[in-house]
Design a protein around this motif. Sequence first.
Motif, mmCIF file in Angstrom:
data_model
loop_
_atom_site.group_PDB
_atom_site.id
_atom_site.type_symbol
_atom_site.label_atom_id
_atom_site.label_comp_id
_atom_site.label_asym_id
_atom_site.label_seq_id
_atom_site.Cartn_x
_atom_site.Cartn_y
_atom_site.Cartn_z
ATOM 1 N N ALA A 70 0.830 -1.208 0.000
ATOM 2 C CA ALA A 70 0.000 0.000 0.000
ATOM 3 C C ALA A 70 0.863 1.256 0.000
ATOM 4 O O ALA A 70 0.533 2.259 -0.653
ATOM 5 N N THR A 71 1.976 1.220 0.728
ATOM 6 C CA THR A 71 2.891 2.368 0.757
ATOM 7 C C THR A 71 3.506 2.596 -0.616
ATOM 8 O O THR A 71 3.584 3.722 -1.109
ATOM 9 N N LEU A 72 3.958 1.509 -1.249
ATOM 10 C CA LEU A 72 4.558 1.622 -2.578
ATOM 11 C C LEU A 72 3.527 2.117 -3.590
ATOM 12 O O LEU A 72 3.847 2.951 -4.452
ATOM 13 N N ALA A 73 2.308 1.611 -3.503
ATOM 14 C CA ALA A 73 1.260 2.022 -4.434
ATOM 15 C C ALA A 73 0.930 3.506 -4.273
ATOM 16 O O ALA A 73 0.657 4.199 -5.258
ATOM 17 N N ALA A 74 0.954 4.002 -3.032
ATOM 18 C CA ALA A 74 0.679 5.422 -2.802
ATOM 19 C C ALA A 74 1.733 6.293 -3.476
ATOM 20 O O ALA A 74 1.410 7.314 -4.101
ATOM 21 N N LEU A 75 2.999 5.889 -3.387
ATOM 22 C CA LEU A 75 4.068 6.665 -4.003
ATOM 23 C C LEU A 75 4.076 6.520 -5.519
ATOM 24 O O LEU A 75 4.588 7.389 -6.230
ATOM 25 N N ALA A 76 3.503 5.446 -6.020
ATOM 26 C CA ALA A 76 3.438 5.237 -7.471
ATOM 27 C C ALA A 76 2.409 6.134 -8.142
ATOM 28 O O ALA A 76 2.324 6.159 -9.372
ATOM 29 N N THR A 77 1.624 6.896 -7.357
ATOM 30 C CA THR A 77 0.632 7.791 -7.956
ATOM 31 C C THR A 77 1.272 9.029 -8.556
ATOM 32 O O THR A 77 0.598 9.807 -9.231
ATOM 33 N N GLY A 78 2.565 9.245 -8.310
ATOM 34 C CA GLY A 78 3.247 10.373 -8.925
ATOM 35 C C GLY A 78 3.293 10.239 -10.436
ATOM 36 O O GLY A 78 3.335 9.137 -10.968
ATOM 37 N N LYS A 79 3.281 11.374 -11.129
ATOM 38 C CA LYS A 79 3.321 11.391 -12.589
ATOM 39 C C LYS A 79 4.411 12.349 -13.057
ATOM 40 O O LYS A 79 4.158 13.527 -13.230
ATOM 41 N N PRO A 80 5.659 11.866 -13.229
ATOM 42 C CA PRO A 80 6.139 10.504 -13.020
ATOM 43 C C PRO A 80 6.479 10.262 -11.551
ATOM 44 O O PRO A 80 6.539 11.192 -10.755
ATOM 45 N N ALA A 81 6.718 8.987 -11.228
ATOM 46 C CA ALA A 81 7.001 8.595 -9.853
ATOM 47 C C ALA A 81 8.400 7.992 -9.739
ATOM 48 O O ALA A 81 8.841 7.267 -10.627
ATOM 49 N N GLU A 82 9.076 8.321 -8.653
ATOM 50 C CA GLU A 82 10.377 7.727 -8.336
ATOM 51 C C GLU A 82 10.393 7.392 -6.853
ATOM 52 O O GLU A 82 9.728 8.048 -6.050
#
Length: 300
Positions: free
Chosen positions: A133-145
């Motif tokens: 869930a933590t990784l998925a939250a950070l993956a919402t960036g456009k783009p994400a790192e």
Amino acid sequence: MSADSVAAVKREILVRHLETWAPQALHRGRRAAYVHGYADDVPDLAEAALRVFTEQSDLVRGRELTMLAIGSEVGDVAARLGKLPPAPGLTVLTIGGGTQERIGVALKAAGALRVPMLGFLDASSASGPPSPATLAALATGKPAEILVVLPSGSSVPDFREALNTAGFPLVAAVELAVSDDPAEIVVYATTLGKSLESFKDVLWAVDEFAGVRYRDPGDPERHLIDISLEPHPGPLRRELLAHLGQAGSATVAELRTFALTETVYRASDATRVVHALLDAGSVTRRPEQGRLGGDVVISL
């Protein structure tokens, strides 16, 4: 001394990458977000990150950059960050209650979704790796790192799979070794190939600290590599030959991608090693003559 040296290497990797990431992120759009998890575990790292932004105040002016410092007890972190000079366009928020418990809510509250985002999670003292869930939250960036520090002995393949599932297709990892024993592992993941190339350049450009060397988690011989702008090619040579042994053949472009995403090395290091393998007669190429372009096929 070794623990201090590892901490110094982590700090420099973070600072150098932030110095590269911030201009790129703010060039892509008017807003960007930096998320610093487990901030209370190593307050020095959160302070070092904020200093990068305050020292580049001209960069932030006219843009909106939000820094979220999240941890369990962030009172000390908030006090330390509050002593740094403010910068126009820079917003700093400290959120308590636990990184994994609060990160999703914090991102929504800060309006930090779907903007260029970099997350840093030093989980080396945590009970386990960051949750899906933590990784998925950070993956919402456009783009994400994302930059994650895992404790010694962590499974890189398992965490790579978790990152891929969360939405990070490109992953690289390096072990910060001070001996033959397992050590902390820095994992970087992104949605952009150019960002991965930029991180690899940062990785090999950091200053060499006493006793700290890199180790490629994918190297079965666990060879220690001195930090250098031109790293020793031995581990990469073995990994490329092993990859060719499994695949039968691969183009130069595919070998460059393999080095970038599956090893600690850069794509340019793969080109250098392929030249050496050809000179030694360890591999063949098709066509036999001409420039070593990306479409040239390399075989054992």
